[in-house]
Design an enzyme around this catalytic site. Structure first.
Site, PDB file in Angstrom:
ATOM      1  N   ASP A  59      -9.883 -10.799  -9.973  1.00 40.46           N
ATOM      2  CA  ASP A  59     -10.612 -12.113 -10.676  1.00 40.46           C
ATOM      3  C   ASP A  59      -9.183 -13.433 -10.180  1.00 40.46           C
ATOM      4  O   ASP A  59      -8.790 -13.518 -11.341  1.00 40.46           O
ATOM      5  CB  ASP A  59     -10.985 -12.179 -11.930  1.00 40.46           C
ATOM      6  CG  ASP A  59     -11.979 -12.899 -12.131  1.00 40.46           C
ATOM      7  OD1 ASP A  59     -12.534 -14.332 -11.627  1.00 40.46           O
ATOM      8  OD2 ASP A  59     -12.575 -12.354 -12.913  1.00 40.46           O
ATOM      9  N   HIS A  61       5.565  -1.354   1.764  1.00 37.71           N
ATOM     10  CA  HIS A  61       5.746  -0.643   1.518  1.00 37.71           C
ATOM     11  C   HIS A  61       6.792  -0.201   1.085  1.00 37.71           C
ATOM     12  O   HIS A  61       7.110   0.787  -0.082  1.00 37.71           O
ATOM     13  CB  HIS A  61       5.638   0.504   2.287  1.00 37.71           C
ATOM     14  CG  HIS A  61       4.157   1.839   1.756  1.00 37.71           C
ATOM     15  ND1 HIS A  61       4.057   2.380  -0.110  1.00 37.71           N
ATOM     16  CD2 HIS A  61       3.687   2.627   1.766  1.00 37.71           C
ATOM     17  CE1 HIS A  61       3.529   3.353   0.098  1.00 37.71           C
ATOM     18  NE2 HIS A  61       2.660   3.093   1.709  1.00 37.71           N
TER      19      HIS A  61
END
Length: 450
Positions: A388, A153
């Site tokens: 994808d 993070h």
């Protein structure tokens, strides 16, 4: 049912990828980077067949890392400034190949923090990971595969993370990477001259080191919560439910509330009612606010690769939340989120630049909350579902985390864009049944007490 790790290797940026000029080789963390949790964020992404080979996925990752070199670097301290920094040394990301000799359907549905989900993404706790990005590809006997990732993070927020993941998918499919990453971590956050600290940042973003840190409802209180398991409930709200909720909340209002404002108000009130908080007790809703949509002078581009998050903190007593119409709660949320605007972000930058954080020994309040609070991450518009690798978009996306009392995630419930919304709510098990009962029965009582 065993998931077997078959290989673990380092993937470095491809030599011929990207072509963008990088400078410098040491990227100092910004005030926004330093403010975030010093930990990894993880998610899993599940795909139906067909699936590209691991060789193709590995090559795509190398190409993506050439564009997003931060994730192939390492965190350290810059000697010249004494500040934490990302060293762009191209040491690489971790790529793990795993196999499961059973169909994916046998372990569905999946819930955050469960042992099976923990095995679907890389573990950083046990191996002392130095990599800033770790990915695991797990293939199942049915032909489906799951990509799990853990990303630090301090390097970037959810939007920065997803842009790197989307670049991985685009590179694997052999198409141009979009959006083009913006790596400049200096130009957008220059302090004003003279500094203008217009808001209170002590007790909001920062606290003194010796102040009590409750780690989001983990305080040592003498109630049942300390001995009770925190569990996560995943609920999908249909488009019809959302429209009905919003219609009732906004009735007669000159300016309608957003879907998120209505839903978060509903969840906050249900959590407060389920907890049985005394009427005079104050409860705060901590909501992450994306600076890309707020900062104006200059505007931070969507392709920015670091953190640009601050928090809004609407607060009310339990009586105030439960006694009036839900529109009042939605208005409280809208007003406080709107307050975290360009001026607030600039004031935060000026406060950090004033030297007060270092001089006073202040630390981030990212992990600080009281046991009656909630923390909301709305990731509904972050395009995780667009990932994808060539066989079609994923059919399941899920953030993974250790359940913590009061933690709420809001995200799309499916990749179909059908208007349904999923909420993942973590609460102690002794209040979860009451919370579940309130979730749907509360709608007819939106205009009065629940």
């Amino acid at each position: 049912m065993e998931i077997v790790i078959e290989s673990s290797k380092t993937v470095k940026p491809a030599d011929n990828g990207g072509g963008h000029v990088w400078a410098p080789d040491v990227v100092l963390l910004t005030a926004f980077d330093e403010l975030q949790h010093d930990e990894y964020m993880s998610s899993i992404h599940a795909f139906h067949p067909p699936a590209p080979s691991n060789t193709i996925l590995e090559a795509g990752l190398a190409t993506a890392l050439a564009e997003h070199r931060e994730w192939a670097g390492r965190l350290g301290v810059d000697d010249s400034t004494g500040r934490r920094a990302i060293f762009l040394n191209d040491t690489g990301a971790r790529f793990i190949e795993a196999k499961a000799e059973f169909p994916l359907a046998t372990i569905m549905p999946l819930l955050p923090g469960t042992p099976v989900v923990q095995r679907l993404h890389p573990s950083w706790d046990n191996n002392g990971a130095e990599e800033l990005m770790l990915v695991q590809v797990t293939r199942f006997s049915c032909g489906s595969f799951v990509v799990g990732h853990a990303m630090h993070h301090s390097v970037g927020d959810g939007i920065a993370m997803v842009h790197c993941l989307l670049a991985w998918g685009q590179a694997t499919r052999g198409i141009a990477i979009e959006p083009v990453p913006v790596h400049d971590r200096n130009s957008f956050f220059d302090p004003r001259n003279p500094l203008r600290i217009e808001f209170q940042h002590r007790g909001t973003e920062f606290r003194a080191q010796d102040e009590r840190n409750n780690m989001l409802c983990g305080a040592d209180d003498d109630d049942a919560r300390n001995n009770d398991e925190v569990v996560t409930h995943k609920v999908s709200f249909s488009k019809e439910f959302i429209l009905d909720l919003k219609s009732r909340v906004c009735e007669g209002m000159p300016r309608p509330y957003t879907m998120v404002q209505c839903l978060v108000a509903h969840l906050w009130r249900c959590v407060t009612k389920a907890r049985g908080l005394p009427s005079g007790v104050a409860t705060t809703l901590h909501i992450a606010v994306n600076g890309r949509a707020r900062m104006r002078q200059p505007q931070v581009p969507q392709g920015y690769t670091g953190n640009v998050l601050l928090w809004a903190h609407p607060t009310a007593t339990a009586r105030e939340l439960l006694a009036g119409p839900l529109g009042h709660v939605s208005e409280l949320i809208r007003r406080e989120v709107a307050r975290i605007d360009d001026s607030y972000f600039r004031s935060f930058i000026d406060f950090v630049s004033s030297g007060a954080v270092k001089q006073e020994g202040l630390v981030s309040m990212a992990d600080t909350a009281e046991c009656q609070d909630c923390a909301v991450y709305c990731i509904q518009r972050i395009p995780f579902y667009e990932l994808d690798f060539g066989g079609g978009q994923q059919f399941l996306y899920m953030p993974n985390y250790h359940p913590v009392d009061g933690l709420i995630y809001i995200l799309p419930s499916s990749p179909l864009g059908d208007g349904s919304v999923e909420a993942q709510v973590s609460l102690p098990s002794h209040v979860m049944d009451a919370f579940k009962d309130l979730l749907h029965m509360a709608v007819p009582y939106i205009q009065s007490n629940i």
